[in-house]
Design a protein around this motif. Structure first.
Motif, PDB file in Angstrom:
ATOM      1  N   GLY A 170     -13.828  49.449  62.064  1.00 55.77           N
ATOM      2  CA  GLY A 170     -13.694  47.813  61.320  1.00 55.77           C
ATOM      3  C   GLY A 170     -15.191  48.070  61.184  1.00 55.77           C
ATOM      4  O   GLY A 170     -15.046  46.805  62.251  1.00 55.77           O
ATOM      5  N   SER A 199     -18.730  46.761  59.633  1.00 58.31           N
ATOM      6  CA  SER A 199     -19.259  45.951  58.339  1.00 58.31           C
ATOM      7  C   SER A 199     -21.047  46.428  57.941  1.00 58.31           C
ATOM      8  O   SER A 199     -21.205  46.339  56.953  1.00 58.31           O
ATOM      9  N   ARG A 214     -14.103  52.347  57.778  1.00 62.82           N
ATOM     10  CA  ARG A 214     -12.929  51.245  57.567  1.00 62.82           C
ATOM     11  C   ARG A 214     -11.957  51.704  58.682  1.00 62.82           C
ATOM     12  O   ARG A 214     -11.169  50.636  59.332  1.00 62.82           O
ATOM     13  N   GLU A 231     -19.321  48.033  53.038  1.00 65.74           N
ATOM     14  CA  GLU A 231     -18.110  48.036  51.290  1.00 65.74           C
ATOM     15  C   GLU A 231     -19.601  47.027  49.954  1.00 65.74           C
ATOM     16  O   GLU A 231     -19.003  47.910  49.367  1.00 65.74           O
ATOM     17  N   VAL A 255     -19.963  43.807  62.820  1.00 68.09           N
ATOM     18  CA  VAL A 255     -19.809  45.244  63.613  1.00 68.09           C
ATOM     19  C   VAL A 255     -20.091  46.136  63.110  1.00 68.09           C
ATOM     20  O   VAL A 255     -19.638  46.554  61.921  1.00 68.09           O
ATOM     21  N   LYS A 262     -20.163  37.881  62.713  1.00 68.74           N
ATOM     22  CA  LYS A 262     -19.052  38.545  62.147  1.00 68.74           C
ATOM     23  C   LYS A 262     -19.658  39.936  62.480  1.00 68.74           C
ATOM     24  O   LYS A 262     -18.385  40.736  61.746  1.00 68.74           O
TER      25      LYS A 262
END
Length: 124
Positions: A84, A86, A81, A110, A13, A11
């Motif tokens: 997109g 991670s 953000r 995050e 990015v 998942k």
């Protein structure tokens, strides 16, 4: 090692930031090595969605993010953000006379948790 760490979660990015020297300044060598790292990661972690440096740099410029602040966690979260992301791959390249030391870290945006690291010394 970085490719395995980032590629473990399909998942993700991710992008690779230009590498800096130990003083935090991005050099031409840092840009060159970052592009090489990006190319290798794209090949070795194809399950990850990789954001190219041209797209990343456009977003940085359009949102007036200071390039010298990209090592800052808050700025990385903002970039994450906007794109997109991670994961950000960051690091340093240090010239050592006739060799160079490259150190990389893959950081979850995050949490600021380092999920992978690698280092090597190269001789041209």
């Amino acid at each position: 090692k970085i490719a395995q760490s980032v590629g473990a979660d399909r998942k993700h990015v991710a992008t690779v930031l230009d590498l800096s020297d130990l003083d935090g300044s991005v050099t031409q060598l840092g840009k060159l090595v970052a592009q090489d790292v990006f190319d290798r990661l794209v090949s070795n972690a194809p399950s990850v969605s990789w954001i190219d440096s041209s797209r990343r740099d456009f977003i940085i410029k359009e949102n007036q993010l200071a390039a010298d602040r990209l090592m800052d966690t808050a700025t990385q979260k903002q970039l994450g953000r906007l794109l997109g992301l991670s994961v950000i791959v960051t690091g340093t390249v240090t010239e050592l006379g006739d060799s160079a030391r490259i150190q990389l870290r893959a950081v979850e945006i995050e949490t600021a948790r380092v999920i992978g690291s690698a280092s090597t010394t190269v001789v041209p």
